[in-house]
Design a protein around this motif. Sequence first.
Motif, PDB file in Angstrom:
ATOM      1  N   UNK A 280      14.260  40.076  18.824  1.00 49.94           N
ATOM      2  CA  UNK A 280      13.633  40.536  20.070  1.00 49.94           C
ATOM      3  C   UNK A 280      14.624  40.681  21.222  1.00 49.94           C
ATOM      4  N   UNK A 281      15.761  39.985  21.152  1.00 45.46           N
ATOM      5  CA  UNK A 281      16.773  40.093  22.210  1.00 45.46           C
ATOM      6  C   UNK A 281      17.899  40.980  21.701  1.00 45.46           C
ATOM      7  N   UNK A 282      18.143  42.103  22.381  1.00 44.77           N
ATOM      8  CA  UNK A 282      19.059  43.109  21.843  1.00 44.77           C
ATOM      9  C   UNK A 282      20.334  43.285  22.662  1.00 44.77           C
ATOM     10  N   UNK A 283      20.516  42.538  23.711  1.00 50.35           N
ATOM     11  CA  UNK A 283      21.614  42.807  24.629  1.00 50.35           C
ATOM     12  C   UNK A 283      22.985  42.468  24.043  1.00 50.35           C
ATOM     13  N   UNK A 284      23.048  41.491  23.123  1.00 53.47           N
ATOM     14  CA  UNK A 284      24.323  41.056  22.570  1.00 53.47           C
ATOM     15  C   UNK A 284      24.685  41.749  21.256  1.00 53.47           C
ATOM     16  N   UNK A 285      23.850  42.674  20.776  1.00 54.89           N
ATOM     17  CA  UNK A 285      24.097  43.383  19.519  1.00 54.89           C
ATOM     18  C   UNK A 285      24.246  42.403  18.347  1.00 54.89           C
ATOM     19  N   UNK A 286      23.524  41.309  18.420  1.00 54.98           N
ATOM     20  CA  UNK A 286      23.542  40.277  17.388  1.00 54.98           C
ATOM     21  C   UNK A 286      22.092  39.862  17.172  1.00 54.98           C
ATOM     22  N   UNK A 287      21.679  39.662  15.920  1.00 52.16           N
ATOM     23  CA  UNK A 287      20.264  39.336  15.685  1.00 52.16           C
ATOM     24  C   UNK A 287      19.838  38.010  16.323  1.00 52.16           C
ATOM     25  N   UNK A 288      19.041  38.108  17.381  1.00 54.15           N
ATOM     26  CA  UNK A 288      18.537  36.923  18.073  1.00 54.15           C
ATOM     27  C   UNK A 288      17.022  37.055  18.248  1.00 54.15           C
TER      28      UNK A 288
END
Length: 314
Positions: A269-277
């Motif tokens: 759901x969190x996409x800002x870091x380009x890492x699956x979070x």
Amino acid sequence: MLVISILFGTILNAYIPPRVFGFLNLLSLAFPILIIANVLLLIFWIITWRKRSVIFLLLSLCFITPTRRWINYTSEKKEKPNLKLLSLNGKFGALGDDAIYNYINKQNADIVFLQEFNSDEKPEGFGYSGKNYAYIKIFSKYPISETGLIKTDVNNGLSIFADIKINGKTIRFVNIYMEPFFLEKKMVRPTSDMNRNEEKARKVLHMLIPTFKKHETEINQIKNFINASPYPVIVGGDFNAVPNSYEYYKISEGLQDVFLKAGKGSGTSFHDFKFPLKIDHVFASESITPISYKVDRTVRISDHFPVIATFNIK
């Protein structure tokens, strides 16, 4: 064996709190990478016909449910939903309050959870809970009988509740916003300078571990409030905690993970870091039937994707 051992370390988060050993909670952040590495190694042992593949395969079965908390598939439910919940961290309207209000109006949800949202404007057709609750709010199309703050000993973590009668049944809705990590992309972005990367890693660790310990205090107090509820509950929001973390295991005790019960695809759901979070979650009492769970990746109105869940309230 090392990868499998670290994966089992993430399961220990259910029993060992961060104040005892905070690095276990850190492992939960790396779970997607670890499980991919495990699968690739497992495929290698099977292709090379090694006997050890049988042992690793049996051990890997322990991680079916932990993996499904990140990426899942469930069949269509036969029951029809009669409640729609939308949850979104609005990033303080950095990408525009109007975009968020337009999205809410188009979704036609019954209940809306907002975190990091300052505007006092009310969407069309909604009652309001949270005007004086800083940056966390609950909007409802059903009458709200009672509402209030869930205070904890952690300053920046704010959660609120609202008791709402739906189809003659009172449900306690809990909107959670836990202590953030205050990390920025530049703090985790690697550089060509290894010394600089090492310095960044140390700084990030010094920020993560103390926050995990704050989360322990916060989630325990929130969980006590939920356990004392006289009504069935639907709990959602921005937990700033991934699946298989201490926070996840604590809040899910006695509750259904709606993504696990009704989700499809990736829960990131969190996409800002380009890492699956996957740090936005929804849970519900056993008496409430989850029908669907969706992370809406069609819009970018925040650094979080909206989460939409539907239920059947008998």
